[in-house]
Design a protein around this motif. Structure first.
Motif, PDB file in Angstrom:
ATOM      1  N   ARG A   1       2.145 -26.927 -17.523  1.00  0.00           N
ATOM      2  CA  ARG A   1       2.707 -26.653 -16.819  1.00  0.00           C
ATOM      3  C   ARG A   1       2.272 -25.575 -15.604  1.00  0.00           C
ATOM      4  NH1 ARG A   1       8.362 -26.119 -15.633  1.00  0.00           N
ATOM      5  NH2 ARG A   1       9.564 -26.428 -17.938  1.00  0.00           N
TER       6      ARG A   1
ATOM      7  N   ARG B   1      -0.939 -24.423 -11.041  1.00  0.00           N
ATOM      8  CA  ARG B   1      -2.529 -23.979 -10.374  1.00  0.00           C
ATOM      9  C   ARG B   1      -2.496 -25.354  -9.038  1.00  0.00           C
ATOM     10  NH1 ARG B   1      -7.019 -20.592 -12.596  1.00  0.00           N
ATOM     11  NH2 ARG B   1      -8.788 -21.169 -10.828  1.00  0.00           N
TER      12      ARG B   1
ATOM     13  N   PHE C   1       0.268 -24.454  -6.066  1.00  0.00           N
ATOM     14  CA  PHE C   1      -0.811 -23.364  -6.064  1.00  0.00           C
ATOM     15  C   PHE C   1      -2.048 -23.796  -4.048  1.00  0.00           C
ATOM     16  CE2 PHE C   1      -2.882 -19.341  -4.881  1.00  0.00           C
ATOM     17  CZ  PHE C   1      -2.515 -18.081  -4.454  1.00  0.00           C
ATOM     18  N   GLU C   2      -2.972 -24.660  -5.336  1.00  0.00           N
ATOM     19  CA  GLU C   2      -4.395 -24.490  -4.285  1.00  0.00           C
ATOM     20  C   GLU C   2      -4.061 -25.537  -3.609  1.00  0.00           C
ATOM     21  OE1 GLU C   2      -6.790 -22.548  -5.001  1.00  0.00           O
ATOM     22  OE2 GLU C   2      -6.302 -21.772  -7.349  1.00  0.00           O
TER      23      GLU C   2
ATOM     24  N   LEU D   1      -1.122 -26.273  -1.403  1.00  0.00           N
ATOM     25  CA  LEU D   1       0.076 -25.116  -0.184  1.00  0.00           C
ATOM     26  C   LEU D   1      -1.190 -24.253   0.330  1.00  0.00           C
ATOM     27  CD1 LEU D   1       2.347 -24.557   0.367  1.00  0.00           C
ATOM     28  CD2 LEU D   1       2.848 -23.157  -0.996  1.00  0.00           C
TER      29      LEU D   1
ATOM     30  N   GLN E   1      -2.498 -24.446   4.025  1.00  0.00           N
ATOM     31  CA  GLN E   1      -2.020 -23.335   5.155  1.00  0.00           C
ATOM     32  C   GLN E   1      -3.565 -22.843   5.587  1.00  0.00           C
ATOM     33  OE1 GLN E   1       0.236 -20.673   1.806  1.00  0.00           O
ATOM     34  NE2 GLN E   1       0.307 -19.903   3.819  1.00  0.00           N
TER      35      GLN E   1
ATOM     36  N   SER F   1      -9.388 -15.937  -9.137  1.00  0.00           N
ATOM     37  CA  SER F   1      -8.068 -16.725  -8.970  1.00  0.00           C
ATOM     38  C   SER F   1      -7.458 -15.967  -8.468  1.00  0.00           C
ATOM     39  CB  SER F   1      -8.388 -17.910  -9.405  1.00  0.00           C
ATOM     40  OG  SER F   1      -7.339 -18.013  -9.561  1.00  0.00           O
ATOM     41  N   LEU F   2      -6.552 -15.517  -7.229  1.00  0.00           N
ATOM     42  CA  LEU F   2      -5.793 -15.706  -6.492  1.00  0.00           C
ATOM     43  C   LEU F   2      -4.442 -16.251  -7.104  1.00  0.00           C
ATOM     44  CD1 LEU F   2      -5.138 -16.464  -2.468  1.00  0.00           C
ATOM     45  CD2 LEU F   2      -4.957 -14.388  -3.800  1.00  0.00           C
ATOM     46  N   PHE F   3      -4.479 -17.213  -7.726  1.00  0.00           N
ATOM     47  CA  PHE F   3      -3.008 -17.496  -8.858  1.00  0.00           C
ATOM     48  C   PHE F   3      -2.662 -17.007 -10.254  1.00  0.00           C
ATOM     49  CE2 PHE F   3      -1.482 -20.620 -12.370  1.00  0.00           C
ATOM     50  CZ  PHE F   3      -0.390 -21.067 -11.715  1.00  0.00           C
ATOM     51  N   GLU F   4      -4.339 -16.468 -11.038  1.00  0.00           N
ATOM     52  CA  GLU F   4      -4.615 -15.870 -11.464  1.00  0.00           C
ATOM     53  C   GLU F   4      -3.801 -14.704 -12.160  1.00  0.00           C
ATOM     54  OE1 GLU F   4      -8.130 -15.955 -14.214  1.00  0.00           O
ATOM     55  OE2 GLU F   4      -8.023 -18.780 -13.764  1.00  0.00           O
TER      56      GLU F   4
ATOM     57  N   LEU G   1      -1.657 -14.136  -9.625  1.00  0.00           N
ATOM     58  CA  LEU G   1      -0.555 -13.577  -8.677  1.00  0.00           C
ATOM     59  C   LEU G   1       0.325 -14.348 -10.621  1.00  0.00           C
ATOM     60  CD1 LEU G   1      -0.556 -15.110  -5.634  1.00  0.00           C
ATOM     61  CD2 LEU G   1       0.059 -12.825  -6.196  1.00  0.00           C
ATOM     62  N   HIS G   2       0.207 -15.327 -11.105  1.00  0.00           N
ATOM     63  CA  HIS G   2       1.195 -15.997 -11.768  1.00  0.00           C
ATOM     64  C   HIS G   2       1.505 -15.556 -12.705  1.00  0.00           C
ATOM     65  CE1 HIS G   2       2.787 -20.374 -13.522  1.00  0.00           C
ATOM     66  NE2 HIS G   2       2.148 -19.924 -14.618  1.00  0.00           N
TER      67      HIS G   2
ATOM     68  N   LEU H   1       8.644 -18.052 -15.048  1.00  0.00           N
ATOM     69  CA  LEU H   1       8.908 -19.838 -14.465  1.00  0.00           C
ATOM     70  C   LEU H   1      10.088 -19.511 -13.246  1.00  0.00           C
ATOM     71  CD1 LEU H   1       7.051 -22.118 -16.080  1.00  0.00           C
ATOM     72  CD2 LEU H   1       7.043 -21.659 -13.605  1.00  0.00           C
TER      73      LEU H   1
ATOM     74  N   GLU I   1       3.461 -16.961  -7.041  1.00  0.00           N
ATOM     75  CA  GLU I   1       2.651 -16.554  -5.772  1.00  0.00           C
ATOM     76  C   GLU I   1       2.274 -17.842  -4.666  1.00  0.00           C
ATOM     77  OE1 GLU I   1       2.854 -17.858  -9.258  1.00  0.00           O
ATOM     78  OE2 GLU I   1       2.200 -20.139  -9.804  1.00  0.00           O
ATOM     79  N   LYS I   2       3.840 -18.360  -4.526  1.00  0.00           N
ATOM     80  CA  LYS I   2       4.825 -19.394  -3.930  1.00  0.00           C
ATOM     81  C   LYS I   2       5.435 -18.474  -2.965  1.00  0.00           C
ATOM     82  CE  LYS I   2       4.555 -24.330  -4.351  1.00  0.00           C
ATOM     83  NZ  LYS I   2       5.237 -25.148  -5.069  1.00  0.00           N
TER      84      LYS I   2
ATOM     85  N   PHE J   1       4.353 -14.951  -2.207  1.00  0.00           N
ATOM     86  CA  PHE J   1       2.493 -14.603  -1.751  1.00  0.00           C
ATOM     87  C   PHE J   1       2.682 -15.986  -0.825  1.00  0.00           C
ATOM     88  CE2 PHE J   1      -1.811 -14.377  -1.745  1.00  0.00           C
ATOM     89  CZ  PHE J   1      -2.134 -13.277  -1.351  1.00  0.00           C
ATOM     90  N   LEU J   2       2.220 -17.266  -0.620  1.00  0.00           N
ATOM     91  CA  LEU J   2       1.421 -17.049  -0.225  1.00  0.00           C
ATOM     92  C   LEU J   2       2.809 -17.505   1.749  1.00  0.00           C
ATOM     93  CD1 LEU J   2      -0.312 -20.889  -1.788  1.00  0.00           C
ATOM     94  CD2 LEU J   2      -1.356 -18.858  -0.675  1.00  0.00           C
ATOM     95  N   ASN J   3       3.815 -17.588   0.595  1.00  0.00           N
ATOM     96  CA  ASN J   3       4.668 -17.602   1.898  1.00  0.00           C
ATOM     97  C   ASN J   3       4.674 -16.492   2.871  1.00  0.00           C
ATOM     98  OD1 ASN J   3       5.807 -20.512   1.747  1.00  0.00           O
ATOM     99  ND2 ASN J   3       7.555 -19.276   0.380  1.00  0.00           N
TER     100      ASN J   3
END
Lengths: 79, 222
Positions: free
Chosen positions: A40, A45, A48-49, A51, A55, B110-113, B115-116, B121, B127-128, B130-132
């Motif tokens: 999951r 991830r 995310f990457e 998207l 962008q 890593s941004l993901f790390e 933010l996630h 969940l 993280e999404k 954030f991108l929005n």
């Protein structure tokens, strides 16, 4: 059918960007796809990457003005 | 007889070349300009860069061996023009303090790390979200903040969609170098976005939200 090797998160992350860049060979690609189906966090991830990449591409889109296009056309006309 | 025939053929070929060249250049103009904008960071210089690259491309049109490769070929000229303009203006390539070693901290960022939050969940996707919240100019600014060497590969890959092999050809470096620069560039880009988002207040302190979560979780479980 050939069995797909099960890889861990570390191995998956190492190849994730190459996967999203469509630069992985078929065997590695299958391993990675298999991993993100069962993990999951790596799935999130990857999403995310992906998207972020989309962008970035949209942010980089530019349209030239009519004046500049004319300038280039007249430049080309002189060649 | 022979030299005259050759000349005639050459004239015909050149005329064909010109139409082909013009069609291709006009078709790629927005893309060339988009890449130039991120390389030189302003409209005026980007227009000059594209005009210079188009002029150079026409002058060296015979170096295009396969017309199928027109796009990577002209982007190579654009990139080289940018690099040599930097040198002419005595702008040192911004690499002195930056090794190309992808194992550096920036690459690992890593941004993901950041933010996630796995335990969130089922209720949110920070993280999404954030991108929005990121605007086009936030992303453009983060690209602009990259050192030249890494900005070029991010532009060619993420903005223009070139393959590693094509980028290796454009930059005349091995594919391994493309990979490591891209990894480094993306790490730096994510770090720049993270910094920017914090400064702009786009991110709430993650600790607080996790504390809030634990509170809620405790209550829910009761």
């Amino acid at each position: 059918m050939k069995k797909i090797k099960t890889i861990g998160c570390e191995e998956a992350l190492k190849h994730l960007l190459a996967y999203l860049d469509q630069e992985l060979g078929p065997a590695k690609r299958r391993e990675l796809e298999h991993h993100i189906e069962i993990c999951r966090t790596c799935f999130s991830r990857a999403e995310f990457e992906k998207l972020l990449k989309t962008q970035l591409r949209e942010a980089g889109r530019e349209t030239v003005g009519a004046a500049f296009e004319e300038k280039i056309k007249s430049l080309l006309g002189r060649f | 007889m022979m030299p005259l025939q050759l000349n005639q053929e050459e004239t015909v070929t050149q005329a064909d070349d010109r139409g082909f060249f013009e069609e291709k250049v006009i078709g790629l103009l927005d893309q060339l300009f988009g890449a130039a904008m991120r390389l030189v960071k302003n409209r005026e210089d980007a227009e000059d860069l594209v005009a210079e690259a188009v002029t150079k491309a026409w002058a060296s049109r015979r170096s295009l061996k396969d017309t199928e490769n027109f796009r990577p070929w002209i982007f190579r000229i654009l990139t080289n023009t940018f690099i040599s303009d930097c040198r002419k203006r005595a702008v040192r390539p911004q690499t002195e303090t930056l090794s190309e070693n992808p194992s550096d901290a920036e690459t690992a960022f890593s941004l993901f790390e950041e933010l996630h939050q796995p335990f969130l969940l089922w209720w949110g996707n920070p993280e999404k979200e954030f991108l929005n919240k990121l605007l086009r100019e936030d992303l453009a600014k983060a690209v602009d903040a990259l050192p030249d060497l890494f900005r070029i590969v991010v532009v060619l890959s993420d903005l223009e969609g070139f393959s590693y092999q094509e980028m290796a050809g454009i930059l005349k470096v091995p594919v391994g170098t493309v990979r490591s620069r891209l990894a480094r560039g993306r790490g730096l880009l994510q770090k720049a976005l993270w910094r920017h988002a914090k400064e702009a207040g786009l991110i709430k302190e993650s600790k607080k939200s996790s504390e809030r979560f634990y509170e809620k979780d405790k209550n829910d479980r009761l």
